[in-house]
Design an enzyme around this catalytic site. Structure first.
Site, short mmCIF file in Angstrom:
data_model
loop_
_atom_site.label_atom_id
_atom_site.label_comp_id
_atom_site.label_asym_id
_atom_site.label_seq_id
_atom_site.Cartn_x
_atom_site.Cartn_y
_atom_site.Cartn_z
N THR A 136 0.87 -1.17 0.00
CA THR A 136 0.00 0.00 0.00
C THR A 136 0.91 1.22 0.00
O THR A 136 1.66 1.42 0.96
CB THR A 136 -0.89 0.03 1.26
N LYS A 186 -7.95 1.36 -3.08
CA LYS A 186 -7.62 0.93 -1.72
C LYS A 186 -7.78 2.08 -0.71
O LYS A 186 -8.40 1.92 0.34
CB LYS A 186 -6.18 0.41 -1.70
N LYS A 208 -1.86 4.92 8.65
CA LYS A 208 -1.07 5.00 7.41
C LYS A 208 -2.00 5.22 6.20
O LYS A 208 -1.78 6.11 5.38
CB LYS A 208 -0.27 3.71 7.21
P1 NAD Z 1 6.21 -5.66 7.21
O1 NAD Z 1 6.90 -4.49 7.79
O2 NAD Z 1 5.95 -6.86 8.07
O3 NAD Z 1 7.02 -6.18 5.90
C1 NAD Z 1 7.74 -5.37 5.03
C2 NAD Z 1 9.04 -6.08 4.74
O4 NAD Z 1 9.77 -5.35 3.75
C3 NAD Z 1 9.95 -6.24 5.95
O5 NAD Z 1 10.25 -7.61 6.17
C4 NAD Z 1 11.19 -5.42 5.59
O6 NAD Z 1 12.39 -5.98 6.10
C5 NAD Z 1 11.15 -5.50 4.08
N1 NAD Z 1 11.93 -4.44 3.42
C6 NAD Z 1 12.01 -3.13 3.78
N2 NAD Z 1 12.84 -2.47 2.94
C7 NAD Z 1 13.29 -3.39 2.04
C8 NAD Z 1 14.18 -3.33 0.93
N3 NAD Z 1 14.75 -2.19 0.57
N4 NAD Z 1 14.41 -4.48 0.25
C9 NAD Z 1 13.83 -5.64 0.60
N5 NAD Z 1 12.96 -5.76 1.65
C10 NAD Z 1 12.71 -4.65 2.35
O7 NAD Z 1 4.85 -5.09 6.61
P2 NAD Z 1 3.55 -5.94 6.16
O8 NAD Z 1 2.57 -5.96 7.27
O9 NAD Z 1 4.00 -7.22 5.52
O10 NAD Z 1 2.94 -4.95 5.07
C11 NAD Z 1 3.49 -4.84 3.76
C12 NAD Z 1 2.63 -3.91 2.94
O11 NAD Z 1 1.30 -4.42 2.89
C13 NAD Z 1 2.52 -2.48 3.51
O12 NAD Z 1 2.55 -1.58 2.45
C14 NAD Z 1 1.17 -2.50 4.22
O13 NAD Z 1 0.59 -1.22 4.29
C15 NAD Z 1 0.39 -3.43 3.33
N6 NAD Z 1 -0.74 -4.10 4.01
C16 NAD Z 1 -0.57 -4.69 5.24
C17 NAD Z 1 -1.64 -5.32 5.85
C18 NAD Z 1 -1.48 -5.99 7.20
O14 NAD Z 1 -2.49 -6.37 7.80
N7 NAD Z 1 -0.25 -6.20 7.70
C19 NAD Z 1 -2.88 -5.37 5.22
C20 NAD Z 1 -3.03 -4.80 3.96
C21 NAD Z 1 -1.94 -4.16 3.36
#
Ligand code: NAD
Length: 290
Positions: free
Chosen positions: A87, A162, A237
């Site tokens: 997102t 979204k 966010k």
């Molecule tokens: P998270 O923080 O658990 O995962 C993100 C991952 O990206 C981390 O493991 C981090 O180490 C990695 N990362 C960061 N910079 C990086 C780079 N330069 N290269 C490679 N990896 C890198 O977050 P999440 O909960 O998995 O969410 C991911 C996305 O999905 C976000 O944009 C969030 O808004 C969206 N989202 C999350 C949810 C939820 O319930 N968690 C629901 C819908 C959407």
């Protein structure tokens, strides 16, 4: 299909594992060294992306997406698709898509709803922006990771869908919580409140499917001490992204703006961080008018 998966966090790891389980050849990379079941590990994003037909990203925000895209696009094979499921702000989604298309690649923005449970269960909903051709190529992957993929139009439209959806969600959750707190003070039982509103014109997903009052309506995070669920900081966010987009598009969104302010106070000053976004109900309960 040969797939690269960059960002193996709470959402990315189970999504990548589901693709591997379905028989795809998945190579992952995460800057924190995270891994996923059945997924090979690369030493960098470009290494994972080399030779992949689809490169999926699942990253925290638009700035990180832009920097990862700048690295991996030159490593991708002509005709491959860059599929971002994070997102992020509409502007970053469109900028990255343009960069990918200029390099002869397909590009899709495909944020999800369904949370960690949906990611693990392969029941996410994808809201997708980008070309028909790229959408068709990614469709079999959406079918593995989710139950529904809606093609919303050109690049950026997935993110637009979204953040508009989540702006409605944030606003209706607040309205539902403040109405419950008012009903309490007026001596109306929560059961009666639910029975009336869930079948009357005040109904919404927040009331009917995710009722913020414990012990009332279907099972929801309220019945589990407001453990997320969908954490208040993730709602914050998404509301921030909606107001950023509204400012850029000169759209008047007073309710979205107020919801952002309330969730910001809740998360930053009122102990809401780490709690479900429906924990706005105990917040309102504790307060008076001033
Ligand atoms: P998270 O923080 O658990 O995962 C993100 C991952 O990206 C981390 O493991 C981090 O180490 C990695 N990362 C960061 N910079 C990086 C780079 N330069 N290269 C490679 N990896 C890198 O977050 P999440 O909960 O998995 O969410 C991911 C996305 O999905 C976000 O944009 C969030 O808004 C969206 N989202 C999350 C949810 C939820 O319930 N968690 C629901 C819908 C959407």
């Amino acid at each position: 299909m040969k797939i690269a998966f960059i960002g193996l966090g709470n959402m990315g790891a189970p999504m990548a594992a589901n693709l591997a389980k379905a028989g795809h050849e998945v190579t992952g990379f995460d800057v924190a060294g995270a891994s996923a079941e059945g997924v090979g590990t690369a030493a960098s994003g470009p290494e994972a992306a080399t030779g992949a037909e689809v490169v999926i990203t699942m990253l925290p925000n638009g700035a990180i997406l832009r920097s990862v895209a700048a690295e991996v696009i030159p490593a991708m094979s002509p005709g491959a698709v860059l599929l971002d499921c994070s997102t992020v702000d509409v502007e970053s989604a469109r900028a990255v898509a343009q960069q990918a298309e200029e390099a002869g690649l397909g590009a899709l923005d495909a944020p999800v709803s369904g949370g960690i449970g949906g990611a693990a269960g392969g029941t996410l909903t994808f809201m997708v922006g980008g070309s028909e051709e790229a959408f068709a190529k990614a469709k079999p992957l959406f079918d593995v990771m989710g139950q529904k993929a809606v093609h919303c139009g050109p690049s950026g439209n997935g993110q637009a869908a979204k953040i508009c959806n989540n702006m409605i969600l944030g606003v209706t959750m607040i309205a539902t919580c403040e109405a419950f707190a008012l009903a309490d003070k007026l001596g109306l039982s929560r059961e009666a409140m639910f029975d009336v509103v869930s079948t009357s014109s005040g109904y919404s997903w927040s009331m009917n499917a995710y009722c913020p009052a414990p012990g009332v309506g279907p099972q929801s995070p309220a019945d589990n001490g407001y453990q997320p669920g969908f954490a208040a900081e993730l709602m914050l966010k998404d509301l921030g992204l909606s107001q950023q987009a509204a400012a850029a598009a000169d759209a008047d969104t007073p309710m979205g703006h107020r919801a952002l302010e309330l969730y910001r106070s809740f998360v930053e000053d009122e102990g809401g961080k780490g709690r479900d976004f429906s924990a706005m109900l105990p917040r309102f309960e504790e307060r008076g008018r001033s």
